[in-house]
Enzyme design. Sequence first.
Site, mmCIF file in Angstrom:
data_model
loop_
_atom_site.group_PDB
_atom_site.id
_atom_site.type_symbol
_atom_site.label_atom_id
_atom_site.label_comp_id
_atom_site.label_asym_id
_atom_site.label_seq_id
_atom_site.Cartn_x
_atom_site.Cartn_y
_atom_site.Cartn_z
ATOM 1 N N HIS A 1 -13.053 2.367 0.368
ATOM 2 C CA HIS A 1 -13.037 1.297 1.381
ATOM 3 C C HIS A 1 -13.719 0.027 0.855
ATOM 4 O O HIS A 1 -14.142 -0.821 1.636
ATOM 5 C CB HIS A 1 -13.787 1.694 2.679
ATOM 6 C CG HIS A 1 -13.144 2.769 3.487
ATOM 7 N ND1 HIS A 1 -13.872 3.616 4.297
ATOM 8 C CD2 HIS A 1 -11.854 3.135 3.635
ATOM 9 C CE1 HIS A 1 -13.065 4.459 4.902
ATOM 10 N NE2 HIS A 1 -11.822 4.202 4.517
ATOM 11 N N ARG B 1 -12.866 14.764 8.489
ATOM 12 C CA ARG B 1 -13.718 15.175 7.358
ATOM 13 C C ARG B 1 -15.146 15.439 7.815
ATOM 14 O O ARG B 1 -15.668 14.741 8.685
ATOM 15 C CB ARG B 1 -13.774 14.070 6.292
ATOM 16 C CG ARG B 1 -12.441 13.754 5.666
ATOM 17 C CD ARG B 1 -12.635 12.816 4.460
ATOM 18 N NE ARG B 1 -11.354 12.301 4.014
ATOM 19 C CZ ARG B 1 -11.025 11.003 3.969
ATOM 20 N NH1 ARG B 1 -11.899 10.072 4.312
ATOM 21 N NH2 ARG B 1 -9.831 10.637 3.564
ATOM 22 N N GLU C 1 -7.816 -5.755 5.061
ATOM 23 C CA GLU C 1 -7.691 -5.384 3.646
ATOM 24 C C GLU C 1 -6.521 -6.095 2.973
ATOM 25 O O GLU C 1 -6.601 -6.441 1.801
ATOM 26 C CB GLU C 1 -7.552 -3.857 3.531
ATOM 27 C CG GLU C 1 -8.896 -3.183 3.762
ATOM 28 C CD GLU C 1 -8.812 -1.688 4.001
ATOM 29 O OE1 GLU C 1 -8.375 -1.307 5.109
ATOM 30 O OE2 GLU C 1 -9.159 -0.921 3.100
ATOM 31 N N ARG D 1 -2.604 -2.019 -3.448
ATOM 32 C CA ARG D 1 -3.852 -1.311 -3.174
ATOM 33 C C ARG D 1 -3.906 -0.057 -4.044
ATOM 34 O O ARG D 1 -2.950 0.722 -4.063
ATOM 35 C CB ARG D 1 -3.913 -0.919 -1.703
ATOM 36 C CG ARG D 1 -5.127 -0.077 -1.401
ATOM 37 C CD ARG D 1 -5.218 0.297 0.057
ATOM 38 N NE ARG D 1 -6.433 1.040 0.290
ATOM 39 C CZ ARG D 1 -6.483 2.234 0.855
ATOM 40 N NH1 ARG D 1 -5.387 2.827 1.263
ATOM 41 N NH2 ARG D 1 -7.635 2.836 1.030
ATOM 42 N N ASN E 1 0.880 -1.175 0.000
ATOM 43 C CA ASN E 1 0.000 0.000 0.000
ATOM 44 C C ASN E 1 0.917 1.224 0.000
ATOM 45 O O ASN E 1 1.468 1.601 1.035
ATOM 46 C CB ASN E 1 -0.889 -0.032 1.244
ATOM 47 C CG ASN E 1 -1.846 1.142 1.293
ATOM 48 O OD1 ASN E 1 -1.814 2.031 0.427
ATOM 49 N ND2 ASN E 1 -2.686 1.166 2.312
#
Length: 417
Positions: A203, A262, A405, A114, A33
Amino acid sequence: MTTTATQTSTQPSTRTASDPAPGAGSRTVLVINSGSSSIKYQLVDPEAGLALASGLVERIGEEEGAIIHRHGGQELRIQAPIADHGTGLAEVLRLFDEQGPDLSRANVVAVGHRVVQGGRFFSGPALIDDEVVDTITELVPLGPLHNPAHLKGIEVARELLASVPHVAVFDTAFFQDLPEAAARYALNREVADTYSIRRYGAHGTSHQYVSGEVSALLGRQDLKQVVLHLGNGASASAVVAGRAVDTSMGLTPLEGLVMGGRTGDIDPAAVFHLARVAGMGIDEIDHLFNRASGMKGLTGDNDMREVWRRIDAGQAQAREAMDIYVHRLVKYVGAYAAVMGGLDALTFTAGIGENDARLRAEVVERLGFLGARIDPGANTERSGRARVVSGSDSAVAVLVVPTNEELAIARQAVTLL
Ligand code: AMP
C-alpha cells in the site's frame, strides 16, 4: 454478448471531470492495475488530478466475463466471455474508440502499471524495458499472488500500446528506505538474507500519496504522521518529514492490522501448532490466515457496515471483533508515536478509513492520552474531500484523506518522462 448503458453516479476515486475531454495541451496517463482475472484501468490527467474515464474487466478466463467502462457520467456494461488479458485490454481500447474519450486525441504520454512487489530493487517508479520485466519476474516468489498477474498486464499493454513509454509503480517503493531497525526481522541473518526475508510493506503508493496530501493541507513538511489505510486490506505507516520510518505490512501483506480476511499479527508458532496438532498443510494455513480470518473469520462477514449492523443488533461476537480491530489500531498508533518521538497528524484513508466515522471516533477516543480530540460534527460530515476532523483543542491533527492510487501512479509515471 449483453451490453447495457446507464447513467451512473458511481465515481472512480479520482474526481471525474464534468467536461470529460482532457483540456487542450494537457497530458494523460492510462493507469492499469492487472490482477489474476481482472484489469482495472483509469485514464488520468495528472496535472489536473482528474479521471477522464475508468473501468474494469472482470472474470477473465471464466465462462462469463464482464467489462464496465465509465466515461462522462455514463456507464457501459458488457457481458461476454473474455479469453485472456490480451483480449480484455483489446476490448477496453475498442471501448475507448467507441465510447470515448478518443485515446488518439487524449495525449496519452505513458501507461502506468501498478506492481505490488518491487523487492529491494525499486525505490521509485521504473521505465519498463525487458530488464525491468525480468526483475519483476525474479520477484514472483516474493509476490506470488500479484506479480504474475501484473506481468500479464504489462506484456499485453506493451504490445497493444507500443508507441508510449510504460512505467511500473511499486507498492513497496515508499518503504524501500525504511531504517534497517524497522525493516530487518530478528530472524537468523544468514537465512533472512539468503531468502530475502525482510519487511517490504505494501500500500506504499497510498501511504506516500496520503501523507503528501496531509503535508500540503497542513502546510508543513516536517510532520510526524501516522497513516491508517483501512480497506479490505489494512496497513499503518509512520512517516517523518515525508520519509516512511515503519509500516505494519511485512514480507507479505499478512502482517499488522486486523483486516477483512487476514489475521494481521499472530504468533508464527500458531503455524507450527496447526501443522502439528490439527494436521493442516501449508496451503490450508495460508488460506486460513489470508482469507478466512480477520473480521470475516471473527464475525462471518468482512464488510465493516455489516459488522456494525450486527453490533447494533446486540451480537456480542461482533462487538468483540470490533474491540480486537480497534485494540490493534490503537496499539500501532501508540507504538509509532513512540518510534517517532511524537505524533502531529493521524490520517484515516481507504474504504473504512474514509467512510466509517464511528470507528474513527472510537480510535481517537482511545488516543486521548496523546491529546487527540475528535470534532464530532466534522467527523460525521459526509464529504469526499480531504479534511481535518479533530477539534481545535486537539494536540494531534486528525484527518480523513481519500486515497487515490491511480492519480499517484499517473503522477509518478510522468516524473520519468
Ligand atoms: P477498500 O478495500 O478500500 O475498497 O475498502 C473496502 C471496505 O470498505 C469494505 O469491505 C467495507 O468494509 C468498507 N466500507 C465501505 N463503505 C463503508 C462505510 N460506509 N462504513 C464502513 N465501512 C465501509
